[in-house]
Write a protein that holds these residues in place. Structure first.
Motif, PDB file in Angstrom:
ATOM      1  N   ASP A 342       0.855  -1.189   0.000  1.00 28.31           N
ATOM      2  CA  ASP A 342       0.000   0.000   0.000  1.00 28.31           C
ATOM      3  C   ASP A 342       0.896   1.246   0.000  1.00 28.31           C
ATOM      4  OD1 ASP A 342      -3.146   0.668   1.018  1.00 28.31           O
ATOM      5  OD2 ASP A 342      -1.626   2.223   1.371  1.00 28.31           O
ATOM      6  N   ILE A 343       0.702   2.120  -1.000  1.00 27.29           N
ATOM      7  CA  ILE A 343       1.542   3.324  -1.086  1.00 27.29           C
ATOM      8  C   ILE A 343       1.225   4.223   0.121  1.00 27.29           C
ATOM      9  CG2 ILE A 343       2.152   5.328  -2.503  1.00 27.29           C
ATOM     10  CD1 ILE A 343       1.190   3.753  -4.940  1.00 27.29           C
ATOM     11  N   ASP A 344       2.264   4.766   0.720  1.00 18.08           N
ATOM     12  CA  ASP A 344       2.066   5.593   1.921  1.00 18.08           C
ATOM     13  C   ASP A 344       1.595   7.001   1.549  1.00 18.08           C
ATOM     14  OD1 ASP A 344       2.964   3.477   3.514  1.00 18.08           O
ATOM     15  OD2 ASP A 344       5.082   4.049   3.202  1.00 18.08           O
ATOM     16  N   HIS A 345       0.660   7.480   2.321  1.00 12.48           N
ATOM     17  CA  HIS A 345       0.143   8.855   2.185  1.00 12.48           C
ATOM     18  C   HIS A 345      -0.188   9.202   0.731  1.00 12.48           C
ATOM     19  CE1 HIS A 345       1.113   9.423   6.340  1.00 12.48           C
ATOM     20  NE2 HIS A 345       2.412   9.251   6.135  1.00 12.48           N
ATOM     21  N   PHE A 346      -0.811   8.266   0.049  1.00  9.96           N
ATOM     22  CA  PHE A 346      -1.104   8.504  -1.369  1.00  9.96           C
ATOM     23  C   PHE A 346      -2.122   9.629  -1.546  1.00  9.96           C
ATOM     24  CE2 PHE A 346      -3.368   7.317  -5.345  1.00  9.96           C
ATOM     25  CZ  PHE A 346      -2.308   7.534  -6.202  1.00  9.96           C
ATOM     26  N   LYS A 347      -3.029   9.745  -0.571  1.00 14.35           N
ATOM     27  CA  LYS A 347      -4.057  10.784  -0.654  1.00 14.35           C
ATOM     28  C   LYS A 347      -3.413  12.161  -0.761  1.00 14.35           C
ATOM     29  CE  LYS A 347      -8.281  12.240   1.756  1.00 14.35           C
ATOM     30  NZ  LYS A 347      -7.947  13.646   1.654  1.00 14.35           N
ATOM     31  N   ASN A 350      -2.382  13.003  -4.294  1.00 14.50           N
ATOM     32  CA  ASN A 350      -3.550  13.446  -5.065  1.00 14.50           C
ATOM     33  C   ASN A 350      -3.920  14.870  -4.695  1.00 14.50           C
ATOM     34  OD1 ASN A 350      -4.279  11.382  -6.772  1.00 14.50           O
ATOM     35  ND2 ASN A 350      -5.569  10.337  -5.274  1.00 14.50           N
ATOM     36  N   HIS A 355      -5.220  14.466  -9.410  1.00 14.88           N
ATOM     37  CA  HIS A 355      -5.518  13.059  -9.670  1.00 14.88           C
ATOM     38  C   HIS A 355      -4.658  12.494 -10.803  1.00 14.88           C
ATOM     39  CE1 HIS A 355      -8.400   9.654  -9.687  1.00 14.88           C
ATOM     40  NE2 HIS A 355      -8.597  10.065  -8.444  1.00 14.88           N
ATOM     41  N   ASP A 359      -2.376   9.230 -10.781  1.00 16.19           N
ATOM     42  CA  ASP A 359      -2.442   8.100 -11.731  1.00 16.19           C
ATOM     43  C   ASP A 359      -1.051   7.752 -12.254  1.00 16.19           C
ATOM     44  OD1 ASP A 359      -5.111   7.947 -11.415  1.00 16.19           O
ATOM     45  OD2 ASP A 359      -5.663   8.748 -13.373  1.00 16.19           O
ATOM     46  N   LEU A 362       0.754   5.812  -9.747  1.00 10.50           N
ATOM     47  CA  LEU A 362       0.289   4.416  -9.698  1.00 10.50           C
ATOM     48  C   LEU A 362       0.907   3.594 -10.828  1.00 10.50           C
ATOM     49  CD1 LEU A 362      -3.505   4.890  -8.847  1.00 10.50           C
ATOM     50  CD2 LEU A 362      -1.757   3.842  -7.403  1.00 10.50           C
ATOM     51  N   ARG A 381      -3.697  -5.342  -8.897  1.00  8.02           N
ATOM     52  CA  ARG A 381      -4.142  -4.152  -8.170  1.00  8.02           C
ATOM     53  C   ARG A 381      -5.486  -4.499  -7.550  1.00  8.02           C
ATOM     54  NH1 ARG A 381      -6.157   1.397 -10.893  1.00  8.02           N
ATOM     55  NH2 ARG A 381      -6.292   2.689  -9.026  1.00  8.02           N
ATOM     56  N   GLY A 384      -7.679   1.151  -5.706  1.00 13.30           N
ATOM     57  CA  GLY A 384      -6.980   2.353  -5.241  1.00 13.30           C
ATOM     58  C   GLY A 384      -5.477   2.211  -5.350  1.00 13.30           C
ATOM     59  N   GLU A 385      -4.783   2.423  -4.204  1.00 11.09           N
ATOM     60  CA  GLU A 385      -3.310   2.342  -4.215  1.00 11.09           C
ATOM     61  C   GLU A 385      -2.840   1.077  -3.500  1.00 11.09           C
ATOM     62  OE1 GLU A 385      -4.915   3.062  -1.717  1.00 11.09           O
ATOM     63  OE2 GLU A 385      -3.733   3.880  -0.072  1.00 11.09           O
ATOM     64  N   LYS A 457       1.960  -0.019   8.745  1.00 10.27           N
ATOM     65  CA  LYS A 457       1.496   1.378   8.721  1.00 10.27           C
ATOM     66  C   LYS A 457       1.600   1.983  10.130  1.00 10.27           C
ATOM     67  CE  LYS A 457      -0.259   1.887   4.416  1.00 10.27           C
ATOM     68  NZ  LYS A 457       0.094   2.902   3.457  1.00 10.27           N
ATOM     69  N   ARG A 461       5.232   3.222   8.712  1.00  8.19           N
ATOM     70  CA  ARG A 461       5.208   3.113   7.225  1.00  8.19           C
ATOM     71  C   ARG A 461       6.606   2.869   6.648  1.00  8.19           C
ATOM     72  NH1 ARG A 461       1.154   6.610   8.617  1.00  8.19           N
ATOM     73  NH2 ARG A 461      -0.870   6.197   7.648  1.00  8.19           N
TER      74      ARG A 461
HETATM   75  N1  LIG Z   1      -5.083   9.161  -8.633  1.00  9.69           N
HETATM   76  C1  LIG Z   1      -5.813   8.142  -8.180  1.00  9.69           C
HETATM   77  N2  LIG Z   1      -6.170   8.110  -6.876  1.00  9.69           N
HETATM   78  C2  LIG Z   1      -6.889   7.069  -6.433  1.00  9.69           C
HETATM   79  C3  LIG Z   1      -7.291   6.015  -7.289  1.00  9.69           C
HETATM   80  N3  LIG Z   1      -8.014   5.134  -6.563  1.00  9.69           N
HETATM   81  C4  LIG Z   1      -8.045   5.600  -5.296  1.00  9.69           C
HETATM   82  N4  LIG Z   1      -7.352   6.765  -5.218  1.00  9.69           N
HETATM   83  C5  LIG Z   1      -7.100   7.617  -4.057  1.00  9.69           C
HETATM   84  O1  LIG Z   1      -6.222   6.964  -3.159  1.00  9.69           O
HETATM   85  C6  LIG Z   1      -6.337   7.596  -1.905  1.00  9.69           C
HETATM   86  C7  LIG Z   1      -6.212   6.552  -0.826  1.00  9.69           C
HETATM   87  O2  LIG Z   1      -6.099   7.229   0.372  1.00  9.69           O
HETATM   88  P1  LIG Z   1      -6.123   6.550   1.778  1.00  9.69           P
HETATM   89  O3  LIG Z   1      -6.840   5.222   1.684  1.00  9.69           O
HETATM   90  O4  LIG Z   1      -6.659   7.547   2.750  1.00  9.69           O
HETATM   91  O5  LIG Z   1      -4.644   6.196   2.089  1.00  9.69           O
HETATM   92  P2  LIG Z   1      -3.271   7.020   2.063  1.00  9.69           P
HETATM   93  O6  LIG Z   1      -3.435   8.480   1.848  1.00  9.69           O
HETATM   94  O7  LIG Z   1      -2.399   6.305   1.079  1.00  9.69           O
HETATM   95  O8  LIG Z   1      -2.724   6.810   3.527  1.00  9.69           O
HETATM   96  P3  LIG Z   1      -2.079   5.532   4.149  1.00  9.69           P
HETATM   97  O9  LIG Z   1      -2.503   4.321   3.339  1.00  9.69           O
HETATM   98  O10 LIG Z   1      -2.620   5.468   5.543  1.00  9.69           O
HETATM   99  O11 LIG Z   1      -0.619   5.724   4.113  1.00  9.69           O
HETATM  100  C8  LIG Z   1      -7.688   8.323  -1.918  1.00  9.69           C
HETATM  101  O12 LIG Z   1      -7.451   9.718  -1.948  1.00  9.69           O
HETATM  102  C9  LIG Z   1      -8.323   7.896  -3.225  1.00  9.69           C
HETATM  103  O13 LIG Z   1      -9.104   8.931  -3.808  1.00  9.69           O
HETATM  104  C10 LIG Z   1      -6.930   6.101  -8.668  1.00  9.69           C
HETATM  105  O14 LIG Z   1      -7.235   5.237  -9.502  1.00  9.69           O
HETATM  106  N5  LIG Z   1      -6.179   7.167  -9.066  1.00  9.69           N
END
Ligand SMILES: Nc1nc2c(ncn2[C@@H]2O[C@H](COP(=O)(O)OP(=O)(O)OP(=O)(O)O)[C@@H](O)[C@H]2O)c(=O)[nH]1
Length: 474
Positions: A342-347, A350, A355, A359, A362, A381, A384-385, A457, A461
């Motif tokens: 799982d990618i860290d702090h992916f949100k 974005n 977005h 992508d 990813l 996959r 999400g991430e 996590k 992380r």
């Molecule tokens: N760009 C993009 N974002 C995506 C996709 N699918 C899901 N996401 C985003 O991935 C993010 C996942 O965030 P979280 O589940 O809160 O996790 P995180 O920010 O990685 O935090 P941790 O996992 O706790 O390190 C959300 O903002 C989703 O909107 C996608 O196909 N493309």
């Protein structure tokens, strides 16, 4: 979409015109030499072949190109001893076919023009009919002075010959695969049964005879149509159609229609019937091809994640279950490890960069993992991430090194964004079973790896955590 005009350097245009003149000249000469003296030829494929070539390679489809085609036809005709005026006029009729087919078909969208849709097949038939009407009308104007036939008989003879020949020949050129597609497709085995049945039914038609016999091969042609590609089907309809026309012309099928109307001969009626007969198989061939492509696209979409190119969740579930079942069947079960990544702090990526950048991250993340894995190892996959990797034949203790390697590769990854390097990290949870341990279910493995990931996590992380090893003996 109409065929776009293209600009080519002068020397290349000249070469293409020379090739076009040579082709027209050779085809016309061949057509004249093959036809019975002083009569209309049984087939005059020159016009349909030239129209097909110009539709596929539109560089020379210019007023100059069409004029050169006409002059080359006239030249070949004169060389074979025709008088000047008939040579000029009748080849203008031939040119009428080429130009009409070009004008009507070049404006069609490519998909229709290449007969990939039923609409396209019907349009080609319509264009062949229109082109035959143009040629027949032009020829009929001069019928009385040059032929011993009436205007009506000349019109019907030209129409039936031009229509049937175009309908049989043009689809072959329009559906022919490009050289690039042939190389990409490679050699493919074809099923022989439909082809053999077609040949047998053609032989039976001729042996049985009578007017109804021209429809005997229809069942075999339909079988070919849903088995083979549209190009192969076009070749087969050309072969079947021309064989039947020759058989009728040679009176091998022993039938003749009473000439109730002047000009309506047996051959003319058979030609039109045979031309209409091939419409069904051509439509079926294009519908089955569209169906096959759609099924292949759907299967691809269900299997491959469109963004990252790795397996989708459902395809992964199928393959991982198969792997676990086959492990169970072996006397000495091999070890196996599953990792959740799982990618860290992916949100925050974005949120900070948008977005589209998310992508891109990813895609590069998945590509980095794929680079590090070997054949036979699964990557998917889950959503999400979140990604999953299965390493068959590798116990969790050893897989930990692989997981560390993956973690470092992701840490070293530079994603370019507006001339800045974006860096990411990944948390990994792994679970598995050692050799000769009972195979857990996929759900159990996923749940244990997920718990390990949760710990990774929670512990800060960018790290690998391993679930307790399954110790139960088989
Ligand atoms: N760009 C993009 N974002 C995506 C996709 N699918 C899901 N996401 C985003 O991935 C993010 C996942 O965030 P979280 O589940 O809160 O996790 P995180 O920010 O990685 O935090 P941790 O996992 O706790 O390190 C959300 O903002 C989703 O909107 C996608 O196909 N493309």
């Amino acid at each position: 979409m109409p065929v776009e005009p293209m600009v080519f350097p002068a020397h290349s245009r000249l070469l293409h015109y020379v090739v076009l003149i040579g082709l027209t000249f050779a085809l016309t000469l061949g057509g004249i030499l093959a036809r019975p003296i002083e009569s209309l030829s049984l087939f005059w494929p020159v016009n349909a072949v030239l129209a097909g070539v110009l539709l596929r390679y539109p560089r020379q489809a210019t007023p100059t190109g069409f004029t050169l085609v006409w002059l080359a036809m006239v030249g070949a005709d004169l060389l074979c001893g025709s008088a000047w005026l008939p040579a000029l006029w009748f080849n203008l009729c031939n040119l009428g076919v080429v130009v009409t087919l070009w004008l009507l078909l070049s404006r069609l969208p490519r998909l229709h023009r290449r007969m990939r849709t039923p609409h396209g097949v019907l349009s080609v038939f319509g264009a062949c009919a229109a082109a035959a009407i143009v040629a027949a009308s032009m020829a009929a104007v001069m019928a009385t002075p040059w032929f011993e036939q009436s205007l009506r008989a000349t019109w019907l003879a030209w129409f039936s010959e031009q229509f049937s020949t175009s309908v049989l020949v043009l689809p072959v050129l329009l559906t022919a695969p490009s050289a690039r597609a042939l190389v990409r497709g490679g050699a493919q085995a074809i099923r022989l049964a439909p082809l053999l049945v077609l040949l047998a039914s053609l032989a039976f038609s001729i042996a049985f005879g009578g007017p109804g016999a021209i429809a005997f091969p229809i069942a075999a042609l339909l079988w070919c149509a849903w088995t083979y590609s549209p190009f192969l089907v076009s070749l087969l309809t050309l072969t079947a159609g021309s064989t039947l026309i020759v058989a009728v012309a040679q009176n091998l099928m022993h039938f003749s229609v009473p000439q109730s109307e002047p000009g309506v001969t047996t051959l003319l009626s058979a030609r039109l019937g045979i031309a209409m007969l091939v419409l069904g198989p051509l439509v079926v061939a294009c519908v089955s091809q569209a169906n096959r492509s759609l099924m292949a696209r759907l299967a691809h979409q269900a299997t491959i994640d469109h963004l990252t190119g790795v397996l989708t969740r459902s395809a992964f579930t199928r393959r991982a279950n198969t792997l676990l079942e086959s492990r169970q069947q072996h006397a000495q079960a091999l070890p196996l490890t599953l990792m959740m990544l799982d990618i860290d702090h992916f949100k925050s990526i974005n949120d900070a960069h948008g977005h589209a950048v998310g992508d891109q991250v990813l895609r590069q993340f998945a590509a980095t993992l794929q680079d590090q894995l070997h054949d036979g190892e699964l990557i998917a996959r889950l959503g999400g991430e979140e990604f999953v990797v299965v390493l068959p034949g590798m116990a969790p203790d050893r897989a930990r090194f692989t997981a560390e390697r993956l973690r470092r590769a992701v840490q070293d990854l530079h994603v370019m964004q507006a001339e800045q390097h974006l860096r990411i990290t990944v948390s990994i949870g792994l679970a598995g079973c050692a050799a000769d341990m009972p195979a857990p279910t996929l759900d159990e493995l996923l749940a244990r790896a997920d718990q390990a990931l949760y710990r990774a996590k929670a512990h800060g992380r960018n790290r690998v955590e391993q679930a307790e090893l399954q110790r139960q003996v088989m």
